[in-house]
Design a protein around this motif. Structure first.
Motif, PDB file in Angstrom:
ATOM      1  N   GLN A  37      33.382  32.244  31.110  1.00  0.00           N
ATOM      2  CA  GLN A  37      34.958  32.078  30.113  1.00  0.00           C
ATOM      3  C   GLN A  37      35.266  33.341  29.253  1.00  0.00           C
ATOM      4  N   LEU A  38      33.918  33.809  28.836  1.00  0.00           N
ATOM      5  CA  LEU A  38      34.269  35.681  28.385  1.00  0.00           C
ATOM      6  C   LEU A  38      34.428  36.168  29.354  1.00  0.00           C
ATOM      7  N   GLU A  39      34.075  36.371  30.281  1.00  0.00           N
ATOM      8  CA  GLU A  39      34.636  37.505  31.056  1.00  0.00           C
ATOM      9  C   GLU A  39      36.179  37.157  31.945  1.00  0.00           C
ATOM     10  N   GLY A  40      36.237  35.956  31.970  1.00  0.00           N
ATOM     11  CA  GLY A  40      37.648  35.852  32.473  1.00  0.00           C
ATOM     12  C   GLY A  40      38.962  35.938  31.411  1.00  0.00           C
ATOM     13  N   ALA A  41      38.174  36.194  29.966  1.00  0.00           N
ATOM     14  CA  ALA A  41      38.783  36.865  28.639  1.00  0.00           C
ATOM     15  C   ALA A  41      39.498  38.232  28.762  1.00  0.00           C
ATOM     16  N   LYS A  42      38.634  38.908  29.326  1.00  0.00           N
ATOM     17  CA  LYS A  42      38.537  40.124  28.889  1.00  0.00           C
ATOM     18  C   LYS A  42      39.713  40.897  30.356  1.00  0.00           C
ATOM     19  N   ARG A  43      39.709  40.228  31.283  1.00  0.00           N
ATOM     20  CA  ARG A  43      40.706  40.406  32.323  1.00  0.00           C
ATOM     21  C   ARG A  43      42.499  40.037  31.634  1.00  0.00           C
ATOM     22  N   LEU A  83      22.974  26.087  32.756  1.00  0.00           N
ATOM     23  CA  LEU A  83      24.959  25.556  32.496  1.00  0.00           C
ATOM     24  C   LEU A  83      25.729  25.660  31.898  1.00  0.00           C
ATOM     25  N   GLU A  84      25.622  25.558  30.560  1.00  0.00           N
ATOM     26  CA  GLU A  84      26.286  25.792  29.551  1.00  0.00           C
ATOM     27  C   GLU A  84      26.967  27.132  28.898  1.00  0.00           C
ATOM     28  N   ASP A  85      25.385  27.740  29.129  1.00  0.00           N
ATOM     29  CA  ASP A  85      25.215  29.545  28.987  1.00  0.00           C
ATOM     30  C   ASP A  85      25.820  30.522  29.506  1.00  0.00           C
ATOM     31  N   MET A  86      26.102  29.886  31.458  1.00  0.00           N
ATOM     32  CA  MET A  86      26.526  30.731  32.476  1.00  0.00           C
ATOM     33  C   MET A  86      28.109  30.032  32.300  1.00  0.00           C
ATOM     34  N   GLU A  87      28.881  28.916  32.299  1.00  0.00           N
ATOM     35  CA  GLU A  87      30.092  28.750  32.081  1.00  0.00           C
ATOM     36  C   GLU A  87      30.712  29.619  30.871  1.00  0.00           C
ATOM     37  N   ASN A  88      29.872  29.820  29.478  1.00  0.00           N
ATOM     38  CA  ASN A  88      30.667  30.921  28.951  1.00  0.00           C
ATOM     39  C   ASN A  88      30.490  32.049  28.974  1.00  0.00           C
ATOM     40  N   ALA A  89      29.696  31.920  29.396  1.00  0.00           N
ATOM     41  CA  ALA A  89      29.588  34.287  30.574  1.00  0.00           C
ATOM     42  C   ALA A  89      30.613  33.805  31.281  1.00  0.00           C
ATOM     43  N   VAL A 100      38.200  30.966  36.116  1.00  0.00           N
ATOM     44  CA  VAL A 100      39.116  30.603  34.727  1.00  0.00           C
ATOM     45  C   VAL A 100      41.163  30.453  36.176  1.00  0.00           C
ATOM     46  N   PRO A 101      41.549  29.599  36.122  1.00  0.00           N
ATOM     47  CA  PRO A 101      43.091  29.453  36.326  1.00  0.00           C
ATOM     48  C   PRO A 101      44.027  29.897  35.983  1.00  0.00           C
ATOM     49  N   PRO A 102      44.818  30.434  36.304  1.00  0.00           N
ATOM     50  CA  PRO A 102      45.755  30.656  35.469  1.00  0.00           C
ATOM     51  C   PRO A 102      46.657  29.709  35.052  1.00  0.00           C
ATOM     52  N   PRO A 103      46.896  30.190  33.518  1.00  0.00           N
ATOM     53  CA  PRO A 103      47.208  29.491  32.468  1.00  0.00           C
ATOM     54  C   PRO A 103      48.800  28.363  33.205  1.00  0.00           C
ATOM     55  N   VAL A 104      48.699  28.088  34.173  1.00  0.00           N
ATOM     56  CA  VAL A 104      50.720  27.596  34.650  1.00  0.00           C
ATOM     57  C   VAL A 104      50.648  26.368  35.364  1.00  0.00           C
ATOM     58  N   ASN A 105      51.376  26.171  35.817  1.00  0.00           N
ATOM     59  CA  ASN A 105      52.028  24.673  36.491  1.00  0.00           C
ATOM     60  C   ASN A 105      52.675  25.180  38.110  1.00  0.00           C
ATOM     61  N   LYS A 106      53.540  26.090  37.802  1.00  0.00           N
ATOM     62  CA  LYS A 106      53.887  26.569  38.682  1.00  0.00           C
ATOM     63  C   LYS A 106      54.332  28.035  38.543  1.00  0.00           C
ATOM     64  N   VAL A 107      53.906  28.909  39.752  1.00  0.00           N
ATOM     65  CA  VAL A 107      54.053  30.357  38.856  1.00  0.00           C
ATOM     66  C   VAL A 107      53.951  31.526  40.314  1.00  0.00           C
ATOM     67  N   LYS A 108      55.651  32.605  40.275  1.00  0.00           N
ATOM     68  CA  LYS A 108      55.230  33.389  41.544  1.00  0.00           C
ATOM     69  C   LYS A 108      54.144  33.466  41.789  1.00  0.00           C
ATOM     70  N   VAL A 109      53.427  34.311  42.634  1.00  0.00           N
ATOM     71  CA  VAL A 109      52.525  35.116  43.467  1.00  0.00           C
ATOM     72  C   VAL A 109      52.492  36.081  44.053  1.00  0.00           C
TER      73      VAL A 109
END
Length: 75
Positions: free
Chosen positions: A69-75, A61-67, A19-28
């Motif tokens: 998303q869940l892993e991304g939420a942990k970070r 594929l839906e189960d994989m996508e959910n997993a 999942v990409p960062p939830p921003v349009n413009k950001v310093k990296v």
């Protein structure tokens, strides 16, 4: 606050692995893994084959996508 995201850098663009960062413009801040040759696309799946255990039952594929998303939420 710093938050980590993984991406491939190719031809001046970041291609997000999750999942990409939830921003349009950001310093990296970019940290490059120089010891490893990075391949994208069809070659990367060949590299990953055999790393994950084979599922006991079919996974949609839906189960994989959910997993993912869940892993991304942990970070």
């Amino acid at each position: 606050m710093l938050k980590s995201y993984e991406a491939f850098y190719e031809n001046g663009k970041l291609n997000w692995l999750g999942v990409p960062p939830p921003v349009n413009k950001v310093k990296v801040l970019v940290v490059v893994e120089e010891h490893e040759q990075v391949e994208q696309g069809g070659q990367s799946i060949k590299r990953l084959k055999g790393i994950a255990p084979r599922p006991v039952h079919p996974v949609s594929l839906e189960d994989m996508e959910n997993a993912i998303q869940l892993e991304g939420a942990k970070r």
